[in-house]
Write a protein that holds these residues in place. Structure first.
Motif, PDB file in Angstrom:
ATOM      1  N   VAL A  73       0.441  15.282  12.946  1.00 16.58           N
ATOM      2  CA  VAL A  73       1.810  15.049  11.896  1.00 16.58           C
ATOM      3  C   VAL A  73       0.784  16.430  10.850  1.00 16.58           C
ATOM      4  CG1 VAL A  73       1.914  13.559  11.268  1.00 16.58           C
ATOM      5  CG2 VAL A  73       3.805  15.229  10.989  1.00 16.58           C
ATOM      6  N   ARG A  74       1.286  17.508  10.163  1.00 16.22           N
ATOM      7  CA  ARG A  74       1.541  17.620   8.856  1.00 16.22           C
ATOM      8  C   ARG A  74       1.393  16.859   7.617  1.00 16.22           C
ATOM      9  NH1 ARG A  74       5.044  20.621  10.312  1.00 16.22           N
ATOM     10  NH2 ARG A  74       6.610  20.562   9.014  1.00 16.22           N
ATOM     11  N   LEU A  75       0.496  17.315   7.216  1.00 16.16           N
ATOM     12  CA  LEU A  75       0.071  15.481   6.780  1.00 16.16           C
ATOM     13  C   LEU A  75       1.795  15.664   5.126  1.00 16.16           C
ATOM     14  CD1 LEU A  75      -1.351  13.471   4.285  1.00 16.16           C
ATOM     15  CD2 LEU A  75      -2.362  15.269   2.797  1.00 16.16           C
ATOM     16  N   ALA A  76       2.301  16.918   4.877  1.00 13.11           N
ATOM     17  CA  ALA A  76       3.268  16.860   4.084  1.00 13.11           C
ATOM     18  C   ALA A  76       4.733  16.755   4.668  1.00 13.11           C
ATOM     19  CB  ALA A  76       3.940  17.881   3.597  1.00 13.11           C
ATOM     20  N   ALA A  77       4.751  15.958   6.237  1.00 11.44           N
ATOM     21  CA  ALA A  77       5.261  15.530   6.920  1.00 11.44           C
ATOM     22  C   ALA A  77       5.695  14.546   7.746  1.00 11.44           C
ATOM     23  CB  ALA A  77       5.769  17.209   8.289  1.00 11.44           C
ATOM     24  N   GLU A  78       4.500  13.474   7.089  1.00 10.49           N
ATOM     25  CA  GLU A  78       3.762  12.751   7.527  1.00 10.49           C
ATOM     26  C   GLU A  78       4.741  11.420   6.824  1.00 10.49           C
ATOM     27  OE1 GLU A  78      -0.144  10.954   8.079  1.00 10.49           O
ATOM     28  OE2 GLU A  78       0.153  10.029   6.596  1.00 10.49           O
ATOM     29  N   LEU A  79       4.887  10.605   8.158  1.00 10.70           N
ATOM     30  CA  LEU A  79       6.192   9.233   7.723  1.00 10.70           C
ATOM     31  C   LEU A  79       4.985   7.921   7.979  1.00 10.70           C
ATOM     32  CD1 LEU A  79       8.967   9.881   9.030  1.00 10.70           C
ATOM     33  CD2 LEU A  79       8.749  10.083   6.352  1.00 10.70           C
ATOM     34  N   ALA A  80       5.218   7.509   6.400  1.00  9.18           N
ATOM     35  CA  ALA A  80       4.270   6.520   6.411  1.00  9.18           C
ATOM     36  C   ALA A  80       4.389   5.097   7.963  1.00  9.18           C
ATOM     37  CB  ALA A  80       3.947   5.415   5.495  1.00  9.18           C
ATOM     38  N   SER A  81       5.788   4.901   8.216  1.00  7.69           N
ATOM     39  CA  SER A  81       6.075   3.865   9.132  1.00  7.69           C
ATOM     40  C   SER A  81       7.303   4.143  10.578  1.00  7.69           C
ATOM     41  CB  SER A  81       7.023   2.546   8.240  1.00  7.69           C
ATOM     42  OG  SER A  81       8.142   3.756   8.219  1.00  7.69           O
ATOM     43  N   LYS A  82       7.153   5.622  11.017  1.00  8.92           N
ATOM     44  CA  LYS A  82       7.906   6.322  11.839  1.00  8.92           C
ATOM     45  C   LYS A  82       7.462   7.610  12.010  1.00  8.92           C
ATOM     46  CE  LYS A  82      11.878   7.594   9.375  1.00  8.92           C
ATOM     47  NZ  LYS A  82      13.233   7.550   9.946  1.00  8.92           N
ATOM     48  N   ALA A  83       7.445   7.913  13.195  1.00  6.56           N
ATOM     49  CA  ALA A  83       6.793   9.207  14.144  1.00  6.56           C
ATOM     50  C   ALA A  83       8.527  10.245  13.182  1.00  6.56           C
ATOM     51  CB  ALA A  83       6.955   9.050  15.696  1.00  6.56           C
ATOM     52  N   THR A  84       7.698  11.302  12.925  1.00 12.35           N
ATOM     53  CA  THR A  84       8.683  12.610  12.310  1.00 12.35           C
ATOM     54  C   THR A  84       9.158  13.352  13.709  1.00 12.35           C
ATOM     55  OG1 THR A  84       6.790  12.717  10.665  1.00 12.35           O
ATOM     56  CG2 THR A  84       8.545  15.150  11.163  1.00 12.35           C
ATOM     57  N   PHE A  85      10.012  13.774  14.059  1.00 13.64           N
ATOM     58  CA  PHE A  85      11.481  14.359  14.617  1.00 13.64           C
ATOM     59  C   PHE A  85      11.543  15.550  14.044  1.00 13.64           C
ATOM     60  CE2 PHE A  85      15.267  14.476  17.975  1.00 13.64           C
ATOM     61  CZ  PHE A  85      14.211  14.807  18.845  1.00 13.64           C
TER      62      PHE A  85
END
Length: 246
Positions: free
Chosen positions: A46-58
């Motif tokens: 995932v792109r760093l700007a869209a990254e979520l620490a505790s779950k996946a990005t959809f």
């Protein structure tokens, strides 16, 4: 070739699992000539700007048959993302991306080029997306969402039509959750359009529209048939399924 059908009968359902390059799952779903191709990739970087620490990005992208995605495409993509998100267990794949791309294979209505997505096309998009997600088998899901459309061609019509072709004056798409651990065949989303105008993502219960209850129950029965089609297609592990729903 189109076949004669009753007002309460779905068009021919077609399901085919594609084998697109560089995706984890892809599928084509159709109600008659209304067809959609969906593909899913993930979990991927995932792109760093869209990254979520505790779950996946959809992420969801909706593309019309021709041209670039506009405001309507982006709004529909947001609605489908909200609809499908609850069936994911995003915490299983933190700091990753699940990417869904939905491609319409149906031309926009000539009479309304700004309204690219009829209710039946929206339903086909949801079903194609579900098939692609199931085919990917790379992340856990809590249930299966199936969708069908119900509508009237004009405000003077008295009978509701299941899976109407093209535009409708009144109607919309209904999505149901199957196997979600709660109430079976639960309505989880609709974009029902009445004479008062579009009421996207409205709550189903408590609506005063006289046709809404009948439309919802008609859609519920048809959604069971779509669910049966999807289960059969998955069981056949990628074979083509063409089902005539009687």
């Amino acid at each position: 070739m189109a076949r004669n059908r009753s007002a309460h009968e779905l068009r021919l359902i077609t399901i085919h699992f594609e084998r697109l390059d560089r995706v984890d799952g892809s599928a084509r779903f159709g109600f008659g000539d209304t067809t959609v191709l969906a593909s899913v990739s993930g979990p991927i970087e995932v792109r760093l700007a869209a990254e979520l620490a505790s779950k996946a990005t959809f992420e969801v992208t909706v593309r019309p048959l021709s041209g670039i995605p506009g405001t309507e495409s982006k709004s529909l993509a947001s609605s489908i993302r909200s609809l499908l998100s609850p069936i994911f267990i995003f915490t299983q794949n933190p700091r990753s991306l699940i990417q869904l791309v939905i491609q319409s294979l149906t031309p926009s209505p000539r009479s309304s080029p700004s309204q690219s997505f009829s209710p039946s096309l929206v339903a086909a998009m949801i079903n194609a997306s579900m098939l692609a997600l199931l085919r990917a088998s790379s992340f856990p899901l809590k249930g299966v969402i199936c969708a069908v459309a119900v509508g009237k061609k004009s405000f003077g019509d008295h009978e509701l039509v299941l899976d109407p072709e093209g535009e409708v004056a009144q109607g919309g798409c209904f999505a149901f959750l199957f196997g979600g651990g709660g109430k079976e065949e639960e309505v989880v989303w609709t974009n029902w359009k009445s004479g008062r105008g579009w009421e996207a993502d409205m709550a189903v219960d408590g609506d005063a529209d006289a046709d809404l209850d009948d439309a919802r129950e008609l859609a519920r029965k048809a959604a069971r048939e779509v669910y049966a089609s999807i289960r059969k297609a998955i069981a056949q592990e990628g074979g083509e399924v063409v089902m005539d729903v009687d």
